[in-house]
Design an enzyme around this catalytic site. Structure first.
Site, mmCIF file in Angstrom:
data_model
loop_
_atom_site.group_PDB
_atom_site.id
_atom_site.type_symbol
_atom_site.label_atom_id
_atom_site.label_comp_id
_atom_site.label_asym_id
_atom_site.label_seq_id
_atom_site.Cartn_x
_atom_site.Cartn_y
_atom_site.Cartn_z
ATOM 1 N N ASN A 13 0.830 -1.196 0.000
ATOM 2 C CA ASN A 13 0.000 0.000 0.000
ATOM 3 C C ASN A 13 0.866 1.248 0.000
ATOM 4 O O ASN A 13 2.052 1.212 0.349
ATOM 5 C CB ASN A 13 -0.918 -0.001 1.223
ATOM 6 N N CYS A 14 0.250 2.357 -0.377
ATOM 7 C CA CYS A 14 0.901 3.655 -0.408
ATOM 8 C C CYS A 14 1.519 3.939 0.965
ATOM 9 O O CYS A 14 0.889 3.651 1.979
ATOM 10 C CB CYS A 14 -0.145 4.712 -0.759
ATOM 11 N N PRO A 15 2.718 4.427 1.024
ATOM 12 C CA PRO A 15 3.562 4.948 -0.050
ATOM 13 C C PRO A 15 4.615 3.959 -0.559
ATOM 14 O O PRO A 15 5.508 4.351 -1.295
ATOM 15 C CB PRO A 15 4.249 6.141 0.623
ATOM 16 N N ASP A 40 -2.232 -1.488 -5.571
ATOM 17 C CA ASP A 40 -2.913 -0.412 -4.855
ATOM 18 C C ASP A 40 -3.676 0.453 -5.870
ATOM 19 O O ASP A 40 -3.056 1.037 -6.761
ATOM 20 C CB ASP A 40 -1.883 0.423 -4.093
#
Length: 77
Positions: A13-15, A40
């Site tokens: 997932n981000c980042p 994502d």
């Protein structure tokens, strides 16, 4: 499309996909191409914004069965 390095950022997932991308681009010479895969959904806008802000070129983006694949050309120094 041909590429010089590949990064698998699926299931991150981000980042983290952007951080993996940045690290891989640092290892490439100017004008080389990075292929990066992510799952994502936010990565589409994240990679677009990243390339606009850093001067790298987002050459292409494909989506296949929930996997987003990006080809990014490192900016010339």
């Amino acid at each position: 499309m041909s590429f010089d390095k590949e990064v698998d950022a699926r299931n991150l997932n981000c980042p983290l996909p952007i951080l993996r991308c940045k690290k891989a681009l640092n290892e490439l010479a100017a004008e080389q191409v990075l292929k990066i895969m992510a799952t994502d959904p936010g990565s589409k806008k994240d990679f677009d914004a990243f390339c606009r802000q850093t001067g790298h070129s987002l050459l292409e983006m494909q989506e296949t069965e929930g996997v987003f694949t990006f080809w990014i050309r490192k900016r010339s120094q």
